[in-house]
Write a protein that holds these residues in place. Structure first.
Motif, short mmCIF file in Angstrom:
data_model
loop_
_atom_site.label_atom_id
_atom_site.label_comp_id
_atom_site.label_asym_id
_atom_site.label_seq_id
_atom_site.Cartn_x
_atom_site.Cartn_y
_atom_site.Cartn_z
N PRO A 71 0.80 -1.23 0.00
CA PRO A 71 0.00 0.00 0.00
C PRO A 71 0.83 1.29 0.00
O PRO A 71 0.34 2.34 -0.37
N HIS A 72 2.11 1.18 0.37
CA HIS A 72 2.95 2.38 0.40
C HIS A 72 3.21 2.95 -1.00
O HIS A 72 3.67 4.07 -1.12
N TYR A 73 2.89 2.18 -2.05
CA TYR A 73 3.17 2.64 -3.40
C TYR A 73 2.53 4.01 -3.66
O TYR A 73 3.08 4.83 -4.40
N GLN A 74 1.37 4.26 -3.04
CA GLN A 74 0.70 5.55 -3.25
C GLN A 74 1.52 6.69 -2.66
O GLN A 74 1.58 7.78 -3.24
N LYS A 75 2.17 6.45 -1.53
CA LYS A 75 3.04 7.47 -0.94
C LYS A 75 4.28 7.67 -1.80
O LYS A 75 4.76 8.80 -1.94
N LEU A 76 4.81 6.59 -2.34
CA LEU A 76 5.99 6.70 -3.20
C LEU A 76 5.68 7.51 -4.46
O LEU A 76 6.43 8.41 -4.83
N GLU A 77 4.55 7.19 -5.10
CA GLU A 77 4.24 7.88 -6.35
C GLU A 77 3.81 9.32 -6.14
O GLU A 77 3.82 10.12 -7.07
N ALA A 78 3.47 9.69 -4.90
CA ALA A 78 3.10 11.08 -4.59
C ALA A 78 4.29 11.90 -4.10
O ALA A 78 4.17 13.11 -3.91
N ASP A 79 5.44 11.26 -3.93
CA ASP A 79 6.62 11.93 -3.40
C ASP A 79 7.51 12.41 -4.55
O ASP A 79 8.03 11.59 -5.31
N GLU A 80 7.68 13.71 -4.68
CA GLU A 80 8.47 14.28 -5.78
C GLU A 80 9.92 13.80 -5.76
O GLU A 80 10.54 13.65 -6.81
N ARG A 81 10.47 13.55 -4.57
CA ARG A 81 11.85 13.05 -4.50
C ARG A 81 11.95 11.67 -5.13
O ARG A 81 12.90 11.39 -5.87
N VAL A 82 10.98 10.81 -4.84
CA VAL A 82 11.00 9.46 -5.41
C VAL A 82 10.85 9.54 -6.93
O VAL A 82 11.58 8.87 -7.67
N LEU A 83 9.93 10.36 -7.40
CA LEU A 83 9.74 10.49 -8.85
C LEU A 83 10.98 11.07 -9.52
O LEU A 83 11.33 10.67 -10.64
N SER A 84 11.67 11.97 -8.85
CA SER A 84 12.90 12.54 -9.38
C SER A 84 14.01 11.48 -9.46
O SER A 84 14.76 11.41 -10.44
N ILE A 85 14.10 10.65 -8.42
CA ILE A 85 15.08 9.56 -8.42
C ILE A 85 14.77 8.59 -9.55
O ILE A 85 15.66 8.18 -10.31
N LEU A 86 13.51 8.21 -9.69
CA LEU A 86 13.09 7.30 -10.76
C LEU A 86 13.43 7.90 -12.12
O LEU A 86 14.00 7.22 -12.98
N LYS A 87 13.13 9.17 -12.32
CA LYS A 87 13.43 9.83 -13.59
C LYS A 87 14.93 9.83 -13.86
O LYS A 87 15.38 9.58 -14.98
N ASP A 88 15.71 10.09 -12.82
CA ASP A 88 17.17 10.09 -12.97
C ASP A 88 17.67 8.73 -13.44
O ASP A 88 18.48 8.64 -14.36
N PHE A 89 17.18 7.66 -12.82
CA PHE A 89 17.59 6.32 -13.23
C PHE A 89 17.18 6.04 -14.67
O PHE A 89 17.96 5.51 -15.46
N MET A 90 15.94 6.38 -15.02
CA MET A 90 15.46 6.13 -16.37
C MET A 90 16.22 6.96 -17.40
O MET A 90 16.62 6.44 -18.45
N ASP A 91 16.44 8.24 -17.11
CA ASP A 91 17.15 9.12 -18.05
C ASP A 91 18.58 8.64 -18.30
O ASP A 91 19.12 8.83 -19.39
N GLN A 92 19.19 8.05 -17.28
CA GLN A 92 20.58 7.58 -17.41
C GLN A 92 20.66 6.15 -17.96
O GLN A 92 21.76 5.62 -18.12
N GLY A 93 19.51 5.54 -18.22
CA GLY A 93 19.51 4.17 -18.74
C GLY A 93 19.94 3.15 -17.70
O GLY A 93 20.41 2.07 -18.05
N LYS A 94 19.78 3.50 -16.43
CA LYS A 94 20.11 2.56 -15.36
C LYS A 94 18.96 1.59 -15.16
O LYS A 94 17.84 1.82 -15.61
N LEU A 95 19.23 0.54 -14.41
CA LEU A 95 18.24 -0.49 -14.15
C LEU A 95 17.23 -0.03 -13.11
O LEU A 95 17.59 0.63 -12.13
N VAL A 96 15.98 -0.41 -13.33
CA VAL A 96 14.89 -0.13 -12.39
C VAL A 96 14.10 -1.41 -12.21
O VAL A 96 13.75 -2.08 -13.19
N SER A 97 13.84 -1.77 -10.95
CA SER A 97 13.04 -2.95 -10.66
C SER A 97 11.90 -2.57 -9.73
O SER A 97 12.06 -1.73 -8.85
N ALA A 98 10.75 -3.18 -9.95
CA ALA A 98 9.57 -2.89 -9.14
C ALA A 98 8.68 -4.13 -9.13
O ALA A 98 8.59 -4.84 -10.13
N ILE A 99 8.02 -4.36 -8.01
CA ILE A 99 7.20 -5.56 -7.87
C ILE A 99 5.82 -5.22 -7.33
O ILE A 99 5.65 -4.27 -6.56
N CYS A 100 4.83 -5.97 -7.76
CA CYS A 100 3.45 -5.95 -7.29
C CYS A 100 2.74 -4.65 -7.66
O CYS A 100 2.42 -4.43 -8.81
#
Length: 177
Positions: A71-100
């Motif tokens: 259920p914490h996924y909603q807090k993660l997706e609402a957190d600008e820091r998390v979205l910024s980190i995710l964007k940074d990984f994606m923009d750099q072509g780094k690996l991203v893993s996520a479950i459920c």
């Protein structure tokens, strides 16, 4: 290889701790960050402590981002820091893993377009990619897992991507899988 994991209250314990434990068995460094405190309590009241604060992260130190579900996924997706980190990984072509539930964060940000992925089946929306009914799916730099039942296969997919098939076989043998 270095992996960063982000959690907050409501994370799914089996997905987080199971994956962390298997990656560490493989010799992979995984640091766990929290967005609210230096501890986080999972959905079944298990607390993990001594967590790093996400505001202190340097993404250059990591090869992969791991987002457990729950259920914490909603807090993660609402957190600008998390979205910024995710964007940074994606923009750099780094690996991203996520479950459920966590792959839906990637989907809502547009990162699953044109990709094969899996997630908790009832949470699948039209993310512009192809939903695959498997425990773990690898498509390029993204690894997704279906549910808590998929933790072992999901972790093995990550280990294989980071350390190769031989390391997966070593860890499988060590747990009699």
């Amino acid at each position: 290889m270095n992996v960063m994991c982000i959690v907050t209250d409501g994370f799914e314990e089996l997905e987080a701790v199971g994956t962390i434990a298997l990656l560490r068995r493989a010799g992979i460094r995984i640091d766990v960050y929290a967005i609210d405190h230096t501890a986080a309590t999972g959905r079944f009241d298990i607390t993990i402590s001594n967590l790093a604060d996400v505001k202190d992260v340097n993404t250059a130190d990591y090869d992969m981002l791991f987002l457990p579900g729950g259920p914490h996924y909603q807090k993660l997706e609402a957190d600008e820091r998390v979205l910024s980190i995710l964007k940074d990984f994606m923009d750099q072509g780094k690996l991203v893993s996520a479950i459920c539930a966590a792959p839906t964060i990637l989907g809502k940000q547009g990162y699953l377009k044109g990709r094969k992925y899996t997630c908790f089946t009832s949470m699948n929306e039209d993310f512009g990619g192809t939903y695959v009914d498997q425990y773990a799916v690898i498509d390029g730099t993204i690894i997704t897992g279906r549910s808590a039942a998929a933790v072992i296969d999901f972790a093995f997919a990550i280990i294989e991507k980071l350390e190769g098939r031989k390391k997966v076989e070593e860890v499988k043998a060590s747990i009699y899988y």
